[in-house]
Design a protein around this motif. Structure first.
Motif, PDB file in Angstrom:
ATOM      1  N   GLU A 147       0.822  -1.224   0.000  1.00  0.00           N
ATOM      2  CA  GLU A 147       0.000   0.000   0.000  1.00  0.00           C
ATOM      3  C   GLU A 147       0.854   1.272   0.000  1.00  0.00           C
ATOM      4  OE1 GLU A 147      -3.592  -2.101   2.623  1.00  0.00           O
ATOM      5  OE2 GLU A 147      -2.306  -0.597   3.567  1.00  0.00           O
ATOM      6  N   LEU A 148       2.176   1.133   0.109  1.00  0.00           N
ATOM      7  CA  LEU A 148       3.041   2.328   0.161  1.00  0.00           C
ATOM      8  C   LEU A 148       3.053   3.018  -1.204  1.00  0.00           C
ATOM      9  CD1 LEU A 148       6.088   0.931   2.186  1.00  0.00           C
ATOM     10  CD2 LEU A 148       4.331   2.522   2.986  1.00  0.00           C
ATOM     11  N   ASP A 149       3.039   4.346  -1.170  1.00  0.00           N
ATOM     12  CA  ASP A 149       3.003   5.039  -2.457  1.00  0.00           C
ATOM     13  C   ASP A 149       4.248   5.911  -2.672  1.00  0.00           C
ATOM     14  OD1 ASP A 149       2.565   6.904  -0.596  1.00  0.00           O
ATOM     15  OD2 ASP A 149       0.635   7.619  -1.355  1.00  0.00           O
ATOM     16  N   ARG A 150       5.364   5.492  -2.087  1.00  0.00           N
ATOM     17  CA  ARG A 150       6.604   6.217  -2.362  1.00  0.00           C
ATOM     18  C   ARG A 150       7.763   5.233  -2.508  1.00  0.00           C
ATOM     19  NH1 ARG A 150       9.218   9.575  -0.605  1.00  0.00           N
ATOM     20  NH2 ARG A 150       7.691  11.066   0.154  1.00  0.00           N
ATOM     21  N   GLU A 151       8.871   5.742  -3.060  1.00  0.00           N
ATOM     22  CA  GLU A 151      10.096   4.936  -3.166  1.00  0.00           C
ATOM     23  C   GLU A 151      11.000   5.234  -1.990  1.00  0.00           C
ATOM     24  OE1 GLU A 151      12.333   5.570  -6.776  1.00  0.00           O
ATOM     25  OE2 GLU A 151      11.694   3.569  -7.409  1.00  0.00           O
ATOM     26  N   PHE A 152      11.834   4.278  -1.626  1.00  0.00           N
ATOM     27  CA  PHE A 152      12.760   4.472  -0.511  1.00  0.00           C
ATOM     28  C   PHE A 152      14.209   4.340  -1.006  1.00  0.00           C
ATOM     29  CE2 PHE A 152       8.762   3.525   1.318  1.00  0.00           C
ATOM     30  CZ  PHE A 152       8.716   4.302   2.464  1.00  0.00           C
ATOM     31  N   ASP A 153      15.077   5.097  -0.336  1.00  0.00           N
ATOM     32  CA  ASP A 153      16.488   5.072  -0.699  1.00  0.00           C
ATOM     33  C   ASP A 153      17.194   3.909  -0.022  1.00  0.00           C
ATOM     34  OD1 ASP A 153      16.828   7.805  -2.150  1.00  0.00           O
ATOM     35  OD2 ASP A 153      15.602   8.208  -0.369  1.00  0.00           O
ATOM     36  N   TYR A 154      16.636   3.457   1.117  1.00  0.00           N
ATOM     37  CA  TYR A 154      17.346   2.457   1.913  1.00  0.00           C
ATOM     38  C   TYR A 154      16.356   1.755   2.825  1.00  0.00           C
ATOM     39  CZ  TYR A 154      20.741   0.693   5.401  1.00  0.00           C
ATOM     40  OH  TYR A 154      21.481  -0.096   6.247  1.00  0.00           O
ATOM     41  N   CYS A 155      16.610   0.474   3.080  1.00  0.00           N
ATOM     42  CA  CYS A 155      15.797  -0.265   4.051  1.00  0.00           C
ATOM     43  C   CYS A 155      16.726  -0.897   5.085  1.00  0.00           C
ATOM     44  CB  CYS A 155      14.984  -1.353   3.334  1.00  0.00           C
ATOM     45  SG  CYS A 155      14.065  -2.407   4.487  1.00  0.00           S
ATOM     46  N   LEU A 156      16.458  -0.605   6.343  1.00  0.00           N
ATOM     47  CA  LEU A 156      17.215  -1.200   7.460  1.00  0.00           C
ATOM     48  C   LEU A 156      16.222  -1.842   8.402  1.00  0.00           C
ATOM     49  CD1 LEU A 156      19.789  -1.504   9.262  1.00  0.00           C
ATOM     50  CD2 LEU A 156      19.204   0.706  10.264  1.00  0.00           C
ATOM     51  N   THR A 157      16.452  -3.102   8.757  1.00  0.00           N
ATOM     52  CA  THR A 157      15.462  -3.764   9.607  1.00  0.00           C
ATOM     53  C   THR A 157      16.037  -4.991  10.298  1.00  0.00           C
ATOM     54  OG1 THR A 157      13.156  -4.500   9.642  1.00  0.00           O
ATOM     55  CG2 THR A 157      14.533  -5.380   7.865  1.00  0.00           C
ATOM     56  N   TYR A 216      11.621  -4.873  -2.129  1.00  0.00           N
ATOM     57  CA  TYR A 216      12.321  -4.677  -3.412  1.00  0.00           C
ATOM     58  C   TYR A 216      11.521  -3.743  -4.321  1.00  0.00           C
ATOM     59  CZ  TYR A 216      15.039  -6.241  -7.521  1.00  0.00           C
ATOM     60  OH  TYR A 216      15.844  -6.308  -8.631  1.00  0.00           O
ATOM     61  N   ASP A 217      10.207  -3.935  -4.321  1.00  0.00           N
ATOM     62  CA  ASP A 217       9.346  -3.149  -5.217  1.00  0.00           C
ATOM     63  C   ASP A 217       9.297  -1.667  -4.853  1.00  0.00           C
ATOM     64  OD1 ASP A 217       8.745  -5.373  -6.665  1.00  0.00           O
ATOM     65  OD2 ASP A 217       6.884  -5.814  -5.579  1.00  0.00           O
ATOM     66  N   VAL A 218       9.548  -1.333  -3.575  1.00  0.00           N
ATOM     67  CA  VAL A 218       9.480   0.089  -3.194  1.00  0.00           C
ATOM     68  C   VAL A 218      10.869   0.701  -2.968  1.00  0.00           C
ATOM     69  CG1 VAL A 218       7.147   0.032  -2.225  1.00  0.00           C
ATOM     70  CG2 VAL A 218       9.098  -0.516  -0.745  1.00  0.00           C
ATOM     71  N   LEU A 219      11.912  -0.102  -3.196  1.00  0.00           N
ATOM     72  CA  LEU A 219      13.281   0.401  -3.047  1.00  0.00           C
ATOM     73  C   LEU A 219      13.713   0.975  -4.394  1.00  0.00           C
ATOM     74  CD1 LEU A 219      15.409   0.300  -0.738  1.00  0.00           C
ATOM     75  CD2 LEU A 219      16.273  -1.823  -1.752  1.00  0.00           C
ATOM     76  N   LYS A 220      14.390   2.121  -4.362  1.00  0.00           N
ATOM     77  CA  LYS A 220      14.831   2.685  -5.652  1.00  0.00           C
ATOM     78  C   LYS A 220      15.930   1.799  -6.260  1.00  0.00           C
ATOM     79  CE  LYS A 220      18.701   5.537  -4.465  1.00  0.00           C
ATOM     80  NZ  LYS A 220      19.315   6.772  -4.120  1.00  0.00           N
ATOM     81  N   ASP A 221      16.077   1.859  -7.572  1.00  0.00           N
ATOM     82  CA  ASP A 221      17.131   1.081  -8.224  1.00  0.00           C
ATOM     83  C   ASP A 221      18.473   1.502  -7.647  1.00  0.00           C
ATOM     84  OD1 ASP A 221      15.176  -0.027  -9.733  1.00  0.00           O
ATOM     85  OD2 ASP A 221      15.604   1.118 -11.562  1.00  0.00           O
ATOM     86  N   GLY A 222      19.303   0.555  -7.333  1.00  0.00           N
ATOM     87  CA  GLY A 222      20.620   0.869  -6.760  1.00  0.00           C
ATOM     88  C   GLY A 222      20.569   1.090  -5.245  1.00  0.00           C
ATOM     89  N   GLY A 223      19.372   1.007  -4.647  1.00  0.00           N
ATOM     90  CA  GLY A 223      19.246   1.206  -3.193  1.00  0.00           C
ATOM     91  C   GLY A 223      19.691  -0.038  -2.427  1.00  0.00           C
ATOM     92  N   LYS A 292      19.811  -3.536  -4.505  1.00  0.00           N
ATOM     93  CA  LYS A 292      18.917  -3.738  -5.654  1.00  0.00           C
ATOM     94  C   LYS A 292      19.676  -3.296  -6.889  1.00  0.00           C
ATOM     95  CE  LYS A 292      14.463  -2.297  -7.540  1.00  0.00           C
ATOM     96  NZ  LYS A 292      13.150  -1.718  -7.277  1.00  0.00           N
ATOM     97  N   PRO A 293      19.753  -4.128  -7.901  1.00  0.00           N
ATOM     98  CA  PRO A 293      20.547  -3.758  -9.090  1.00  0.00           C
ATOM     99  C   PRO A 293      20.060  -2.422  -9.674  1.00  0.00           C
ATOM    100  CG  PRO A 293      19.847  -6.045  -9.215  1.00  0.00           C
ATOM    101  CD  PRO A 293      19.138  -5.456  -8.040  1.00  0.00           C
ATOM    102  N   GLU A 294      20.990  -1.670 -10.302  1.00  0.00           N
ATOM    103  CA  GLU A 294      20.658  -0.347 -10.903  1.00  0.00           C
ATOM    104  C   GLU A 294      19.639  -0.541 -12.010  1.00  0.00           C
ATOM    105  OE1 GLU A 294      22.030   2.558  -9.965  1.00  0.00           O
ATOM    106  OE2 GLU A 294      23.751   1.897  -8.778  1.00  0.00           O
TER     107      GLU A 294
END
Ligand SMILES: C[S@@+](CC[C@H](N)C(=O)[O-])C[C@H]1O[C@@H](n2cnc3c(N)ncnc32)[C@H](O)[C@@H]1O
Length: 294
Positions: A147-157, A216-223, A292-294
């Motif tokens: 349901e997220l409607d933005r891209e993220f630069d990084y995921c830490l968890t 993966y789907d909400v992470l920007k390419d190269g993130g 995530k690959p560029e």
């Protein structure tokens, strides 16, 4: 860029003296990953670091497994720039949000258990000089991520370490038994949606993979994605290589870059197998780093 080109940014002695030297180092105009100097960059890339958690506030104590804010700040400082967006799909009591704010990054965290989500919201609402946006979503990640409607630069968890919290591991008093005596939580919840309540190991890994494929789907390419996790020991004394299994599974989609070890030198040692069996006193976590690959 060749090593010679880099020499303006890296003092000659940086590789050997990076820990001792007080000089911060030089910034590079071409650095589009983070806001660090060459020297700070190299320092982070050492494959281990000792982190000791700061003492917890009363509201955070109830959560059984929290990671240190200093670890959050180091990773966010390396994998993002000021103003970037950070995601944590297993937020707990909100350490990722607190660390993001102190680094001037925006962040969204998802947490299933209402009482931890409330603690995270309370911590996120504290005043700060850094005008960042912090959001807590109290839901199952498998629902909220789509349901997220933005891209993220990084995921830490840091996800549940399978059902480790529910298992007794040894005859001497474990940390879990101490927590029980003090009336603190020894597991996250009784919910069927809680990944820590999945009994079957393979089913657990499947669900964990599902979450990280949604990430993966909400992470920007190269993130980048960093997952803090451990290998674990079952009640039968067998090791389940959770960190390695997850690294191998996610490496099919992401690029597995490396692991960094979070070392704990403040854990008391138990005499688990003494005097007949080898049982390790595990005092490290894997910080698995994917891209995530560029
Ligand atoms: C290892 S803890 C995270 C701790 C956090 N890094 C901190 O420092 O507070 C894992 C968290 O995942 C949450 N969780 C378990 N299943 C979940 C799901 N399906 N969706 C969202 N959160 C979940 C648990 O309630 C728990 O708080």
């Amino acid at each position: 860029m060749s090593n010679e080109d880099l020499s303006d940014f890296l003092d000659e002695d940086i590789l050997s003296d990076v820990d001792e030297d007080e000089n911060v180092g030089n910034y590079h105009d071409g650095n589009d990953l983070n806001d660090l100097t060459g020297k700070e960059w190299i320092k982070f890339t050492k494959s281990w670091k000792i982190y000791r958690p700061r003492s917890r506030g009363q509201s955070e104590k109830d959560h059984p497994a929290k990671y240190p804010e200093e670890l959050v700040e180091d990773f966010i400082g390396f994998f993002t720039q000021e103003g970037d967006w950070v995601l944590d799909p297993f937020l707990g009591t909100g350490s990722t949000l607190v660390g993001s704010r102190s680094m001037g990054r925006n962040a969204v965290g998802i947490e299933l258990t209402e009482k931890y989500a409330e603690v995270a919201k309370e911590r996120a609402s504290q005043q700060s000089l850094n005008p960042v946006k912090l959001e807590v979503i109290n839901k199952d990640s498998r629902v909220a991520l789509s349901e997220l409607d933005r891209e993220f630069d990084y995921c830490l968890t840091s996800p549940p370490y399978w059902n480790m919290l529910k298992k007794s591991r040894g005859g001497v008093e474990s940390n879990q038994q101490k927590r029980e005596k003090e009336g603190l939580d020894t597991k996250y919840s009784d919910s069927n949606e809680d990944l820590g309540n999945i009994e079957d190991y393979d089913a657990f890994i499947d669900e964990l993979e599902r979450v990280f494929l949604d990430v993966y789907d909400v992470l920007k390419d190269g993130g980048y994605l960093t997952v803090i996790i451990q290998n674990i020991r079952t009640e039968d004394g067998e090791m389940k290589p959770l960190a390695w299994d997850l690294a191998s599974r996610l490496g099919e989609t992401y690029v597995l870059k490396q692991e960094k070890l979070w070392l704990q030198d403040d854990k008391s040692l138990g005499i688990w197998g003494y005097p007949s069996e080898y049982v390790s006193n595990v005092a490290h976590h894997y910080c698995l780093i994917f891209k995530k690959p560029e």
